[in-house]
Write a protein that holds these residues in place. Structure first.
Motif, PDB file in Angstrom:
ATOM      1  N   LYS A 172      66.024 -90.521  71.569  1.00 54.13           N
ATOM      2  CA  LYS A 172      66.713 -91.112  72.720  1.00 54.13           C
ATOM      3  C   LYS A 172      66.795 -92.614  72.546  1.00 54.13           C
ATOM      4  O   LYS A 172      65.789 -93.269  72.266  1.00 54.13           O
ATOM      5  CB  LYS A 172      65.963 -90.810  74.022  1.00 54.13           C
ATOM      6  CG  LYS A 172      66.276 -89.495  74.620  1.00 54.13           C
ATOM      7  CD  LYS A 172      65.691 -89.398  76.015  1.00 54.13           C
ATOM      8  CE  LYS A 172      66.246 -88.156  76.658  1.00 54.13           C
ATOM      9  NZ  LYS A 172      65.930 -88.066  78.052  1.00 54.13           N
ATOM     10  N   PHE A 173      67.997 -93.136  72.748  1.00 56.74           N
ATOM     11  CA  PHE A 173      68.218 -94.565  72.585  1.00 56.74           C
ATOM     12  C   PHE A 173      69.107 -95.053  73.722  1.00 56.74           C
ATOM     13  O   PHE A 173      70.040 -94.362  74.130  1.00 56.74           O
ATOM     14  CB  PHE A 173      68.903 -94.858  71.252  1.00 56.74           C
ATOM     15  CG  PHE A 173      68.148 -94.332  70.061  1.00 56.74           C
ATOM     16  CD1 PHE A 173      67.115 -95.063  69.501  1.00 56.74           C
ATOM     17  CD2 PHE A 173      68.462 -93.099  69.515  1.00 56.74           C
ATOM     18  CE1 PHE A 173      66.416 -94.580  68.405  1.00 56.74           C
ATOM     19  CE2 PHE A 173      67.770 -92.593  68.427  1.00 56.74           C
ATOM     20  CZ  PHE A 173      66.740 -93.340  67.869  1.00 56.74           C
ATOM     21  N   THR A 174      68.829 -96.252  74.220  1.00 51.56           N
ATOM     22  CA  THR A 174      69.626 -96.829  75.304  1.00 51.56           C
ATOM     23  C   THR A 174      70.540 -97.891  74.737  1.00 51.56           C
ATOM     24  O   THR A 174      70.110 -98.778  74.000  1.00 51.56           O
ATOM     25  CB  THR A 174      68.713 -97.436  76.382  1.00 51.56           C
ATOM     26  OG1 THR A 174      67.866 -96.402  76.894  1.00 51.56           O
ATOM     27  CG2 THR A 174      69.527 -98.016  77.527  1.00 51.56           C
ATOM     28  N   TYR A 175      71.813 -97.791  75.093  1.00 54.95           N
ATOM     29  CA  TYR A 175      72.831 -98.732  74.645  1.00 54.95           C
ATOM     30  C   TYR A 175      73.342 -99.520  75.841  1.00 54.95           C
ATOM     31  O   TYR A 175      73.635 -98.947  76.884  1.00 54.95           O
ATOM     32  CB  TYR A 175      73.987 -97.965  73.996  1.00 54.95           C
ATOM     33  CG  TYR A 175      75.136 -98.836  73.584  1.00 54.95           C
ATOM     34  CD1 TYR A 175      75.061 -99.603  72.429  1.00 54.95           C
ATOM     35  CD2 TYR A 175      76.286 -98.917  74.355  1.00 54.95           C
ATOM     36  CE1 TYR A 175      76.112-100.416  72.044  1.00 54.95           C
ATOM     37  CE2 TYR A 175      77.348 -99.726  73.974  1.00 54.95           C
ATOM     38  CZ  TYR A 175      77.248-100.473  72.823  1.00 54.95           C
ATOM     39  OH  TYR A 175      78.283-101.278  72.447  1.00 54.95           O
ATOM     40  N   GLN A 176      73.442-100.850  75.690  1.00 60.63           N
ATOM     41  CA  GLN A 176      73.964-101.715  76.752  1.00 60.63           C
ATOM     42  C   GLN A 176      74.959-102.700  76.151  1.00 60.63           C
ATOM     43  O   GLN A 176      74.690-103.283  75.108  1.00 60.63           O
ATOM     44  CB  GLN A 176      72.834-102.510  77.410  1.00 60.63           C
ATOM     45  CG  GLN A 176      71.828-101.656  78.124  1.00 60.63           C
ATOM     46  CD  GLN A 176      70.784-102.507  78.806  1.00 60.63           C
ATOM     47  OE1 GLN A 176      70.960-102.870  79.954  1.00 60.63           O
ATOM     48  NE2 GLN A 176      69.714-102.825  78.093  1.00 60.63           N
ATOM     49  N   GLU A 177      76.085-102.857  76.831  1.00 62.37           N
ATOM     50  CA  GLU A 177      77.084-103.836  76.395  1.00 62.37           C
ATOM     51  C   GLU A 177      78.074-104.075  77.523  1.00 62.37           C
ATOM     52  O   GLU A 177      78.637-103.127  78.065  1.00 62.37           O
ATOM     53  CB  GLU A 177      77.835-103.321  75.164  1.00 62.37           C
ATOM     54  CG  GLU A 177      78.939-104.253  74.708  1.00 62.37           C
ATOM     55  CD  GLU A 177      79.868-103.634  73.671  1.00 62.37           C
ATOM     56  OE1 GLU A 177      80.918-104.244  73.435  1.00 62.37           O
ATOM     57  OE2 GLU A 177      79.566-102.574  73.129  1.00 62.37           O
ATOM     58  N   ASN A 178      78.307-105.336  77.870  1.00 66.64           N
ATOM     59  CA  ASN A 178      79.350-105.735  78.824  1.00 66.64           C
ATOM     60  C   ASN A 178      79.452-104.827  80.051  1.00 66.64           C
ATOM     61  O   ASN A 178      80.530-104.345  80.386  1.00 66.64           O
ATOM     62  CB  ASN A 178      80.703-105.814  78.124  1.00 66.64           C
ATOM     63  CG  ASN A 178      80.728-106.868  77.042  1.00 66.64           C
ATOM     64  OD1 ASN A 178      80.024-107.870  77.119  1.00 66.64           O
ATOM     65  ND2 ASN A 178      81.521-106.651  76.019  1.00 66.64           N
ATOM     66  N   GLY A 179      78.356-104.590  80.706  1.00 68.28           N
ATOM     67  CA  GLY A 179      78.360-103.785  81.919  1.00 68.28           C
ATOM     68  C   GLY A 179      78.064-102.315  81.700  1.00 68.28           C
ATOM     69  O   GLY A 179      77.783-101.590  82.642  1.00 68.28           O
ATOM     70  N   TRP A 180      78.127-101.841  80.467  1.00 67.26           N
ATOM     71  CA  TRP A 180      77.793-100.447  80.161  1.00 67.26           C
ATOM     72  C   TRP A 180      76.292-100.305  79.981  1.00 67.26           C
ATOM     73  O   TRP A 180      75.630-101.180  79.451  1.00 67.26           O
ATOM     74  CB  TRP A 180      78.454 -99.997  78.860  1.00 67.26           C
ATOM     75  CG  TRP A 180      79.906 -99.765  78.943  1.00 67.26           C
ATOM     76  CD1 TRP A 180      80.889-100.633  78.563  1.00 67.26           C
ATOM     77  CD2 TRP A 180      80.567 -98.606  79.427  1.00 67.26           C
ATOM     78  NE1 TRP A 180      82.113-100.074  78.778  1.00 67.26           N
ATOM     79  CE2 TRP A 180      81.948 -98.824  79.314  1.00 67.26           C
ATOM     80  CE3 TRP A 180      80.126 -97.396  79.960  1.00 67.26           C
ATOM     81  CZ2 TRP A 180      82.888 -97.883  79.700  1.00 67.26           C
ATOM     82  CZ3 TRP A 180      81.072 -96.458  80.342  1.00 67.26           C
ATOM     83  CH2 TRP A 180      82.421 -96.694  80.212  1.00 67.26           C
TER      84      TRP A 180
END
Length: 93
Positions: free
Chosen positions: A53-61
């Motif tokens: 499991k990995f969490t991805y964050q970018e520009n509001g996502w």
């Protein structure tokens, strides 16, 4: 936009794995670094990382991606399970 993300992830060449995506935040522009992120995590898995499991964050996502192997039984902690609750019906007389 969620459909576009799911379509892109579903069409990536990920031999031996399928990936589920859980969205916790959504934005109006496509997350441009998502494919690179997925391939980097897949490479780490091939190198022996135990996490799936990995969490991805970018520009509001913000989304959680879970990598499931297609050639072996899923580890118990990542298994999707259905639970059944038994309800006792009143007895008829």
């Amino acid at each position: 936009m969620i459909d576009a993300v799911l379509n892109r992830v579903g069409n990536l060449p990920l031999p031996g794995f399928f990936v589920t995506v859980e969205f916790t935040k959504e934005a109006n522009t496509f997350p441009t670094g998502l494919e690179t992120f997925i391939f980097e995590k897949l490479e780490r898995i091939h190198q022996g990382v135990k996490s799936r499991k990995f969490t991805y964050q970018e520009n509001g996502w913000r989304m959680t991606l879970t990598f499931f192997p297609t050639n072996q039984v899923v580890d118990e902690k990542y298994a999707m399970k259905n639970t059944v609750n038994k309800v006792n019906k009143p007895k008829r007389e």
